[in-house]
Design an enzyme around this catalytic site. Structure first.
Site, mmCIF file in Angstrom:
data_model
loop_
_atom_site.group_PDB
_atom_site.id
_atom_site.type_symbol
_atom_site.label_atom_id
_atom_site.label_comp_id
_atom_site.label_asym_id
_atom_site.label_seq_id
_atom_site.Cartn_x
_atom_site.Cartn_y
_atom_site.Cartn_z
ATOM 1 N N GLU A 1 0.838 -1.200 0.000
ATOM 2 C CA GLU A 1 0.000 0.000 0.000
ATOM 3 C C GLU A 1 0.876 1.254 0.000
ATOM 4 O O GLU A 1 1.871 1.329 0.738
ATOM 5 C CB GLU A 1 -0.883 -0.049 1.255
ATOM 6 C CG GLU A 1 -1.831 1.106 1.441
ATOM 7 C CD GLU A 1 -2.656 0.938 2.710
ATOM 8 O OE1 GLU A 1 -3.663 1.656 2.852
ATOM 9 O OE2 GLU A 1 -2.298 0.087 3.559
ATOM 10 N N LYS B 1 -9.224 2.602 -2.225
ATOM 11 C CA LYS B 1 -9.462 1.831 -1.005
ATOM 12 C C LYS B 1 -10.886 2.059 -0.516
ATOM 13 O O LYS B 1 -11.375 3.191 -0.492
ATOM 14 C CB LYS B 1 -8.450 2.252 0.060
ATOM 15 C CG LYS B 1 -8.444 1.412 1.328
ATOM 16 C CD LYS B 1 -7.264 1.816 2.221
ATOM 17 C CE LYS B 1 -7.176 0.985 3.479
ATOM 18 N NZ LYS B 1 -5.977 1.350 4.276
ATOM 19 N N CYS C 1 -5.418 -3.240 1.986
ATOM 20 C CA CYS C 1 -5.184 -3.379 3.428
ATOM 21 C C CYS C 1 -6.431 -3.577 4.275
ATOM 22 O O CYS C 1 -6.957 -4.679 4.359
ATOM 23 C CB CYS C 1 -4.386 -2.172 3.933
ATOM 24 S SG CYS C 1 -3.625 -2.475 5.558
#
Length: 654
Positions: A46, A115, A175
């Site tokens: 990330e 994300k 993540c």
């Protein structure tokens, strides 16, 4: 030979906080190295272009511009490579800053995925800088990238696919997305993704590595997918956190590769897309879940971006275990043996309690299978609190019985403390030969099977005498090959070994020998170990100079090969071509390709021809992932044609 393997990797190159040019150089070098290693899919952590720990610098224009410029440089300098790779960076769209994954291949940014879940707790304060992915997406949503990269697809509902490699469909999440109750990857898989990539920056604290590994494993297992987790590592700021670069690749709930903490190593593996496809087919609830999501619109709006993916030219990274039924780790194997014996014993204990059987009757030959069956009986009687004198072990010597096996049977019964009977069947078999007019000197199938059927009759009658049931001793490998006499050792009132393969039988007996030694029963331990050293044989042909004349593996082939074939045929639905390829890799240096082809052909021929024996098997508890019970795991017509499989086998010979 066609394969559906994809070589993939997760990398955590050392970063320099906020130095986009240096980070871009590290990413480029890693991509070039991946190209040299034949890696087709590569995942970086990330925010790997900027580093994850930039803090309020994410709101600085120089950093954002530097990240966009670095992405352009990465694309340009990897244009000659074929690797599809994902890098993380912050990107601005419509006045909002997003934490993104950019998919890059052959100099082009294929798509950008924002994300979904932005944390704002503990040491993670991403909501201070980043906006979550939009809840609703237009199927034509794009993001304008500077520095000549143009307009590219933007959104979370994006699949990457190659029409020439249909098994490989890739989707991405970032993540925190994985750590949620309903990760985006669940929806991605139901929309068709077979590979999930995760660009992550998970800090390291005590115990977190094991939880992270469990999370990745379980998600890959639940989704019947491959899961590639790339973790931030060295070079990140340690002002408040430490990052260890824990890269993990899992497939169908099994970790294929992972990097050691703080090692900076690349985790690489070859993903078997056939396994994933087969697991989804056989788990029919997966398709049900897909259909339900389509009905509710949960997987609507997905778009596919075309990429080019190379199949692995050879298997260099993937470990193919030659013994799929037997854990290679000694501690894990010991646990497995205890679990299997417990499952077998509980199954028998329930049957005894239900039928109110006073005794169990078992034919004790001095071989491995009947030894294991006796050990199961002992454990069942312990569970029920019964005296082991209710276990009647019967040895029935005949023409092929050797002194060694006869002695071991008697010694085993004595050491175990069970009741023992010796009933010679020579006279009754000879009388039978006379009755049917068979020449005793003709050692054909009639000669052999008459003995096996006579033994079964004796056991059944002794069970009637004692108010008991006959315990079957035949194992899974014998059932697969049809290596049993129909209505002879093929028949019993409960088959305790029915789902235990031959390669595992040996370890179960060995584990019991170790336990006997530990508990002080040296006589039992010694006889069990001698039985382990005895060649596998039905002992139906006359002994030669007192030694076993009929060795099973010389007749039907090595059980280690047959168990390997059985596992990949039944558990994964693979055909001869793929099984052969895997076996050649697994048994490299142990069996030649010619030998593997020979016994693979025997396996399929016998498996198809002997189904009629499996169609009327006695009850027996399933203890592993593979079973041939006609009531559950394997329902096959006894007259099914072998032709399709035979054609594949013949192509191997060519």
């Amino acid at each position: 030979m066609s394969t559906a393997f994809l070589r993939a990797a997760c990398a955590s190159p050392q970063v320099s906080v906020a130095d986009c040019a240096a980070n871009a150089r590290a990413i480029i070098d890693t991509v070039l190295e991946a190209e040299r290693r034949g890696i087709s899919l590569l995942v970086f952590p990330e925010l790997s272009v900027t580093s994850y720990t930039c803090g309020d610098l994410f709101l600085q224009q120089p950093l954002l511009q530097g990240a966009a410029e670095a992405l352009s440089a990465i694309a340009q300098e990897t244009a000659a490579t074929s690797v599809l790779f994902f890098v993380g960076l912050p990107l601005v769209k419509d006045g909002a800053l997003y934490n993104c994954a950019a998919a890059v291949q052959r100099g082009t940014v294929k798509a950008v995925i924002p994300k979904t879940f932005i944390p704002n707790y503990s040491e993670f304060y991403e909501k201070r800088w980043f906006t979550p992915a939009p809840l609703s997406e237009r199927p034509d949503e794009v993001i304008q990238l500077g520095f000549g990269l143009g307009s590219v697809p933007f959104g979370t509902r994006i699949l990457f696919a190659d029409q020439s490699f249909p098994q490989a469909v890739i989707a991405a999440e970032i993540c925190e997305d994985l750590w949620m109750p309903l990760p985006p990857s669940s929806r991605h898989a139901l929309a068709g993704a077979s590979i999930i990539v995760n660009l992550s920056a998970s800090n390291e604290v005590i115990g977190k590595a094991e939880y992270r590994r469990l999370l990745v494993r379980s998600q890959s297992g639940r989704l019947a997918s491959a899961y590639l987790y790339a973790d931030a590592g060295q070079g990140e700021s340690t002002t408040d956190m430490v990052f260890a670069g824990h890269n993990i690749i899992a497939e169908n709930g099994t970790v294929l590769a992972q990097s050691s903490l703080f090692s900076g190593a690349i985790a690489a593996a070859e993903i078997d897309l056939d396994r994933i496809a087969q697991e989804r087919i056989r788990t029919t609830t997966f398709a049900q879940n897909c259909a339900r999501c389509r009905e509710h619109g949960d997987t609507a709006g997905y778009r596919t971006v075309a990429v080019s993916l190379k199949k692995a030219a050879s298997l260099e990274l993937r470990v193919i275990d030659p013994y799929p039924f037997v854990p290679s780790d000694k501690q894990e194997r010991s646990i497995r043996c205890r679990e299997v014996l417990a499952l077998q014993a509980q199954g028998l204990a329930k049957r005894l309690a239900h039928t109110h059987a006073k005794t169990v009757v078992i034919g004790l030959s001095g071989g491995l299978d009947s030894t294991l069956a006796l050990l199961v009986c002992l454990e069942s009687f312990r569970i029920l609190g019964r005296d082991v004198s209710g276990i009647i072990a019967v040895t029935m010597p005949c023409f092929g019985t050797t002194h060694r096996t006869h002695s071991n049977a008697q010694t085993l019964a004595e050491a175990a403390g069970v009741s023992f009977r010796e009933i010679s069947i020579e006279k009754s078999v000879r009388q039978h030969f006379a009755d049917i007019g068979h020449d005793e000197n003709i050692h054909d199938v009639t000669y052999e099977n008459a003995q096996a059927r006579e033994r079964t009759q004796v056991l059944m009658d002794v069970a009637n005498q004692s108010g008991g049931i006959v315990i079957g001793t035949g194992d899974l490998s014998e059932l697969a090959l049809g290596w049993a006499t129909y209505n002879g050792d093929h028949m019993s009132m409960y088959g305790v070994n029915a789902s235990v393969p031959k390669t595992l039988v040996r370890y179960l007996v060995a584990a019991s020998a170790d336990e006997a030694e530990h508990s002080g029963n040296t006589q039992l331990a010694a006889v069990l170990r001698d039985i382990l050293d005895t060649p596998v044989s039905p002992e139906l042909l006359p002994a030669q100079e007192g030694e076993i004349a009929q060795k099973t593996e010389e007749l039907v082939g090595p059980y280690e090969l047959h168990d390997f074939f059985l596992y990949y045929m039944l558990r994964w639905g693979f055909g001869p071509e793929k099984i052969y390829m895997l076996a050649c890799r697994a048994f490299d240096g142990r069996h030649t390709h010619k030998i593997i082809r020979q016994w693979l052909s025997v396996f399929f021929r016998r498996f198809f021809a002997q189904q009629f024996k499996r169609s009327c098997l006695p009850d027996g508890a399933k203890v592993g992932t593979v079973s041939l019970s006609p009531r559950g795991d394997w329902r096959m017509p006894s007259d099914a044609s072998l032709k399709l499989w035979q054609c594949e086998l013949e192509s191997l010979a060519e």
